[in-house]
Design an enzyme around this catalytic site. Structure first.
Site, short mmCIF file in Angstrom:
data_model
loop_
_atom_site.label_atom_id
_atom_site.label_comp_id
_atom_site.label_asym_id
_atom_site.label_seq_id
_atom_site.Cartn_x
_atom_site.Cartn_y
_atom_site.Cartn_z
N SER A 222 55.05 43.02 42.65
CA SER A 222 53.79 42.45 42.23
C SER A 222 53.80 42.15 40.73
CB SER A 222 52.65 43.39 42.65
OG SER A 222 51.44 42.70 42.72
N ASP B 217 49.97 37.32 52.41
CA ASP B 217 49.42 37.93 51.20
C ASP B 217 48.00 37.42 50.96
OD1 ASP B 217 48.96 38.99 48.63
OD2 ASP B 217 51.07 38.76 48.09
N HIS C 294 50.36 41.81 51.31
CA HIS C 294 50.87 42.16 49.99
C HIS C 294 51.54 43.54 49.98
CE1 HIS C 294 51.18 41.59 45.72
NE2 HIS C 294 50.55 42.72 45.46
#
Ligand code: NAG
Ligand code: NAG
Ligand code: NAG
Ligand code: NAG
Ligand code: NAG
Length: 332
Positions: free
Chosen positions: A115, A238, A293
């Site tokens: 991330s 995501d 995610h």
């Protein structure tokens, strides 16, 4: 007795075996150390993160894994994912890595960013790269920024207060120097698709590391193009990173949903940060993986470790074995 068990061909070789000193075994090549940078709300000592490092260490035995941290105290390290000036945070990480007893003596390192840790590692390559990164792999990162802040849980008041400040004053200098996600927020003009003037004038991190301002830093491009491989994973489902295609440096039109691929964007065609050069030598890899995610299957980590974090010689041996099945023993 022993001779009975030996095939004839071996018998014939015995005189020469006795005459030649026993060759020392081919040394197993050392894997490069691996840097791991965690995401927002996580910390370097978290079990989930450490289990990824353990899996890589098992897959590529002997891999020294260094978990990047802004503070030795895990709680403070977590706080630093929300609060801080990314310029100073990055400079601190550069210092830590350059003075680390193991990392600073390695010929190179590999890097894995989750991330926001992904774009921070990329910025490390652009700005510092000492020790130099050979292969960089990022998962669900915000390379082209975000256009929306994350949605908080219904009773997560702290999150709501935090996001409230972000939304109210994204381009203010206090927010840009203290709240981390604001520093990779990127707003564009809906009709032209060009980055907004607010962003270009005030972004403390992304506009700089993406070389979007008139004055370009050529070191950034040179360093990024010096990677062997830059692998960018996007999660198919995501919903945290908006838009998710940011993980591939793509530009998404938020009203039409139309996605402009990196290769069709000016940052690439004018090669502001070395991505085109890297692509031309085959070093830019666009990947996707199923799930939301940061839902990464173990098999994906194992695959990445084998492909990008294993020593070169071991990889060559493996591809030779696959290329000529059954012929591995030809030299005998
Ligand atoms: C990696 O594994 C080795 C044993 O295979 C262990 O000695 C070492 O501490 C591990 N390193 C890290 C950073 O996990
Ligand atoms: C460009 O980046 C390098 C590496 O961070 C830095 O040393 C240099 O001062 C920067 N150049 C300019 C003109 O800002
Ligand atoms: C962040 O820190 C750097 C280095 O200390 C400083 O030059 C910069 O002004 C700070 N950013 C903001 C937006 O205040
Ligand atoms: C984005 O989509 C909207 C709606 O389809 C369209 O009007 C606009 O021109 C598009 N922007 C760009 C830069 O293509
Ligand atoms: C770039 O744009 C052209 C023209 O719109 C299109 O044909 C091509 O597929 C695009 N390339 C990528 C990589 O998306």
């Amino acid at each position: 007795m022993l001779l009975h068990l030996l095939p004839l061909s071996t018998l014939l070789l015995i005189p020469s075996i006795l005459a030649t000193p026993v060759p020392s075994p081919v040394p197993t090549p050392e894997p490069l150390p691996l840097l791991v940078w965690h995401g927002l709300g996580d910390n370097y000592a978290a079990d989930g993160l450490q289990s990824v490092g353990d899996l890589i260490n098992t897959t590529v035995p002997g891999t020294f894994v260094y978990y990047i941290r802004l503070d030795e105290n895990p709680d403070s390290d977590r706080t630093a994912t929300f609060l801080g000036n990314l310029t100073t945070q990055l400079a601190q990480v550069c210092n830590d890595l350059a003075s680390h007893p193991i990392l600073s003596t390695a010929p190179a390192v590999n890097a894995l960013g989750f991330s926001q840790g992904g774009q921070f590692l990329r910025a490390y390559v652009e700005r510092c790269n000492n020790p130099p990164v050979r292969n960089l792999v990022t998962f669900g990162s915000q390379h082209n920024g975000i256009v929306k802040y994350q949605v908080c849980g219904p009773t997560d008041w702290l999150c709501k207060a935090y996001i409230g400040i972000l939304k109210a004053n994204t381009w203010g200098s206090w927010v840009q120097s203290h709240l981390v996600p604001a520093q990779y927020f990127r707003s564009t003009d809906e009709t032209t698709g060009e980055p907004s003037q607010d962003y270009l004038d005030n972004s403390n991190f992304l506009a700089d590391v993406n070389n979007e301002r008139a004055a370009k830093n050529t070191t950034y491009a040179k360093n990024l193009a010096s990677l062997d491989t830059f692998v960018m994973y996007v999660f198919d489902d995501d919903e945290t990173v908006i838009p998710k295609e940011s993980g591939w440096f793509a530009q998404t039109n938020s009203s039409s949903g139309e996605v402009t691929h990196l290769r069709n964007r000016t940052i690439y065609t004018e090669d502001w940060i070395g991505l085109r050069k890297l692509d031309q030598k085959g070093g830019l890899v666009f990947e996707s993986t199923k799930g939301g995610h940061m839902q990464i299957g173990d098999e994906v980590i194992v695959d990445v470790a084998n492909k990008y974090f294993a020593p070169e010689d071991a990889k060559m041996e493996e591809s030779r074995a696959h290329a000529r099945p059954g012929q591995e023993n030809m030299e005998l």
